[in-house]
Write a protein that holds these residues in place. Structure first.
Motif, PDB file in Angstrom:
ATOM      1  N   UNK A  63       0.854  -1.191   0.000  1.00 54.03           N
ATOM      2  CA  UNK A  63       0.000   0.000   0.000  1.00 54.03           C
ATOM      3  C   UNK A  63       0.883   1.231   0.000  1.00 54.03           C
ATOM      4  N   UNK A  64       0.476   2.226  -0.774  1.00 49.38           N
ATOM      5  CA  UNK A  64       1.337   3.382  -0.999  1.00 49.38           C
ATOM      6  C   UNK A  64       0.609   4.674  -0.653  1.00 49.38           C
ATOM      7  N   UNK A  65       1.292   5.584  -0.022  1.00 49.37           N
ATOM      8  CA  UNK A  65       0.739   6.915   0.187  1.00 49.37           C
ATOM      9  C   UNK A  65       1.703   7.938  -0.392  1.00 49.37           C
TER      10      UNK A  65
ATOM     11  N   UNK B 182      -7.379  13.867   3.964  1.00 49.27           N
ATOM     12  CA  UNK B 182      -7.342  12.405   4.026  1.00 49.27           C
ATOM     13  C   UNK B 182      -8.276  11.854   5.103  1.00 49.27           C
TER      14      UNK B 182
ATOM     15  N   UNK C  83     -12.471  14.233   4.384  1.00 53.44           N
ATOM     16  CA  UNK C  83     -13.198  14.634   3.187  1.00 53.44           C
ATOM     17  C   UNK C  83     -13.696  13.439   2.389  1.00 53.44           C
TER      18      UNK C  83
ATOM     19  N   UNK D 219     -14.925  15.694  -2.577  1.00 56.10           N
ATOM     20  CA  UNK D 219     -14.222  16.828  -1.974  1.00 56.10           C
ATOM     21  C   UNK D 219     -12.715  16.702  -2.164  1.00 56.10           C
TER      22      UNK D 219
ATOM     23  N   UNK E  39      -4.822   8.706  -6.973  1.00 59.64           N
ATOM     24  CA  UNK E  39      -5.467   7.860  -5.966  1.00 59.64           C
ATOM     25  C   UNK E  39      -4.590   7.712  -4.728  1.00 59.64           C
ATOM     26  N   UNK E  40      -3.318   7.423  -4.942  1.00 57.60           N
ATOM     27  CA  UNK E  40      -2.424   7.211  -3.804  1.00 57.60           C
ATOM     28  C   UNK E  40      -2.131   8.512  -3.062  1.00 57.60           C
TER      29      UNK E  40
ATOM     30  N   UNK F  74      -5.711   8.990  -1.011  1.00 54.90           N
ATOM     31  CA  UNK F  74      -6.234   7.898  -0.198  1.00 54.90           C
ATOM     32  C   UNK F  74      -7.451   7.242  -0.816  1.00 54.90           C
ATOM     33  N   UNK F  75      -7.434   7.093  -2.145  1.00 57.09           N
ATOM     34  CA  UNK F  75      -8.551   6.465  -2.854  1.00 57.09           C
ATOM     35  C   UNK F  75      -8.002   5.353  -3.745  1.00 57.09           C
ATOM     36  N   UNK F  76      -8.888   4.744  -4.562  1.00 53.36           N
ATOM     37  CA  UNK F  76      -8.433   3.803  -5.575  1.00 53.36           C
ATOM     38  C   UNK F  76      -8.547   4.477  -6.945  1.00 53.36           C
TER      39      UNK F  76
ATOM     40  N   UNK G  62     -13.785  21.760   9.057  1.00 49.58           N
ATOM     41  CA  UNK G  62     -14.484  22.057   7.814  1.00 49.58           C
ATOM     42  C   UNK G  62     -15.734  22.868   8.162  1.00 49.58           C
TER      43      UNK G  62
ATOM     44  N   UNK H  28     -16.941  19.022  10.564  1.00 45.97           N
ATOM     45  CA  UNK H  28     -16.014  17.900  10.583  1.00 45.97           C
ATOM     46  C   UNK H  28     -14.649  18.395  11.054  1.00 45.97           C
TER      47      UNK H  28
ATOM     48  N   UNK I 153     -10.465  17.579  12.033  1.00 48.41           N
ATOM     49  CA  UNK I 153      -9.280  16.734  11.945  1.00 48.41           C
ATOM     50  C   UNK I 153      -8.246  17.238  12.929  1.00 48.41           C
TER      51      UNK I 153
ATOM     52  N   UNK J 188      -0.010  10.948   7.279  1.00 45.74           N
ATOM     53  CA  UNK J 188      -0.711  10.857   5.992  1.00 45.74           C
ATOM     54  C   UNK J 188      -0.826   9.412   5.560  1.00 45.74           C
ATOM     55  N   UNK J 189       0.245   8.655   5.726  1.00 40.41           N
ATOM     56  CA  UNK J 189       0.197   7.223   5.394  1.00 40.41           C
ATOM     57  C   UNK J 189      -0.875   6.538   6.224  1.00 40.41           C
TER      58      UNK J 189
ATOM     59  N   UNK K 168      -3.572   7.926   7.673  1.00 39.86           N
ATOM     60  CA  UNK K 168      -4.926   8.378   7.343  1.00 39.86           C
ATOM     61  C   UNK K 168      -5.380   7.855   5.987  1.00 39.86           C
ATOM     62  N   UNK K 169      -4.440   7.799   5.042  1.00 43.68           N
ATOM     63  CA  UNK K 169      -4.831   7.448   3.686  1.00 43.68           C
ATOM     64  C   UNK K 169      -4.903   5.962   3.426  1.00 43.68           C
ATOM     65  N   UNK K 170      -4.107   5.183   4.148  1.00 39.50           N
ATOM     66  CA  UNK K 170      -3.938   3.795   3.730  1.00 39.50           C
ATOM     67  C   UNK K 170      -4.086   2.739   4.799  1.00 39.50           C
TER      68      UNK K 170
END
Lengths: 245, 245
Positions: free
Chosen positions: A86-88, A159, A162, A166, A199-200, A203-205, B82, B86, B88, B156-157, B159-161
């Motif tokens: 998995x990559x960020x 991340x 949202x 967004x 995506x990376x 934080x999405x695909x 936000x 919301x 963070x 970030x890693x 939160x995102x992954x």
DNA sequence: CGATCCGTTGAGGTGCGTCAACGGGAGTGG
DNA sequence: CCACTCCCGTTGACGCACCTCAACGGATCG
């Protein structure tokens, strides 16, 4: 012969040989801004210029951090990996941005070129010596790090809190703002990176990124143009959409 | 009379009046480390000490950033909002951490105390004047900002992954490591913040945080002790779980 | 002793991930 | 010049991790 040697050699033949940094088009954006001619010359002495193809690794997470870079053209991505792949992506760097900050003398992330790039390369030791001599440069570097920290916090909000829509809107606006800061027009936005990279970063695909673009396109909010450009129909509406209001 | 005036007044009666910073228990951790006695005295001259109750706002996002803070006891949280509420949380600050970095002279986040805190307060202008005089301090500040940047990228890693379970494990390990760095024992971990704060830090909801704690407890990985302490049964296993391997 | 806050647990819903298929463009080799 | 492959972006069907909504118990406090 490394790419950097090649860059070095080319510089020597250029008309800007005596002070290549003085002619640097992105100087005003970066750490080299507001330096005196003398200081600039000293900086130029330790700089090497290089041109790097797209998709090349500049350095890897955990490597000994002996070099600082300044992007003068093209786009670079920074990322971290988990053991299972998995990559960020933690940031995209563009002309005027610098990279190479380290913790315990090791890079905390991998850096790869997204497009073909031109980079200035500075040996860390020599930069640190210069910093001691030129406090102005130190201040500038600190201020740039502060800005990056603020950007990182914005990205955490993105991340953590949202929605996909967004995130995409925030991303396009960020690209637009950064283009404007570099003196380009803010609309349409040039998007050099792949769906996978986007995506990376968000934080999405890739599928969700693609679907969200399609939604926005269908809703008439954006339109895709040739050459990886995206036209934003309603800037103000876009800003609202990026924050959910 | 502001809390800061009160702190000032109390300092004057203390035995450390001549050089309160010299006696500071967290000095070694923070920007004040490695300063000469003379420099330390100059810093003490511009510092004010304050004790702040839990749940108080130090400053809000967008406020004019005229003050830097150093945490000497307690926990502070930083967060961004936000428009629809919301939230963070971008960081928890503990003894030795500093806060107050600004972009365009305005704070980019809100700062609130999680527990009752002791803080050192420095007028920004005076700090900047000192930085010009003491490059060592400037270097130290830059190095701390670099570390924060690296921590932000880790977050970030996360939160995102990362999954909810990985997030919780990473969070507990971070608290453990930071406690160790401050000279406390790494296990059990003291967790002063509420479920809601943890959720807003990890990009989850309070329910998911609660459920995940229950899962880990049931699996025998952690056990909750009185006084908001959490015992980690298997540290190595915990590290694996934090990265999904 | 009611009110409030916090943490926990359950039931149900959904936004986004997963898996799969497909089309177009670029590069490659025959 | 045409197959062939590879990569990328798109779209559809489906599943699930986490969110939402709700209820409840314990602690704290006026």
């Amino acid at each position: 012969m490394t790419p950097f040697d090649m860059g070095r050699a080319r510089d020597k033949g250029a008309t800007t040989e005596m002070n290549p940094c003085g002619a640097c088009p992105v100087r005003i954006l970066t750490v080299c801004a507001a330096l005196e001619p003398e200081e600039l010359r000293r900086l130029a002495d330790i700089a090497q210029n290089a041109r790097i193809e797209a998709g090349q690794t500049l350095f890897g997470e955990g490597d000994a951090a002996d070099t600082l870079y300044n992007v003068t053209s093209g786009t670079v991505k920074l990322f971290k990996l988990l053991p299972d792949g998995r990559r960020q992506i933690t940031g995209f760097l563009m002309p005027g941005d610098f990279l190479g900050l380290a913790v315990n003398d090791h890079y905390a992330y991998t850096a790869e070129t997204v497009t073909t790039c031109s980079l200035c390369r500075f040996p860390r030791r020599k930069v640190e010596a210069l910093l001691d001599e030129f406090p102005k440069m130190q201040r500038r570097l600190f201020s740039m790090a502060s800005n990056e920290l603020a950007a990182a916090q914005d990205q955490m909000l993105l991340l953590g809190r949202k929605t996909a829509r967004e995130k995409i809107c925030s991303f396009l606006l960020m690209l637009s703002q950064r283009a404007a800061r570099r003196g380009h027009k803010e609309n349409p936005v040039y998007v050099p990176m792949s769906r996978a990279d986007i995506a990376d970063y968000l934080g999405l695909t890739t599928e969700t990124v693609s679907r969200t673009f399609t939604q926005l396109k269908t809703a008439g909010v954006i339109s895709l143009q040739e050459g990886n450009k995206i036209q934003i129909a309603d800037m103000d509406g876009m800003y609202d959409m990026a924050e959910g209001s």
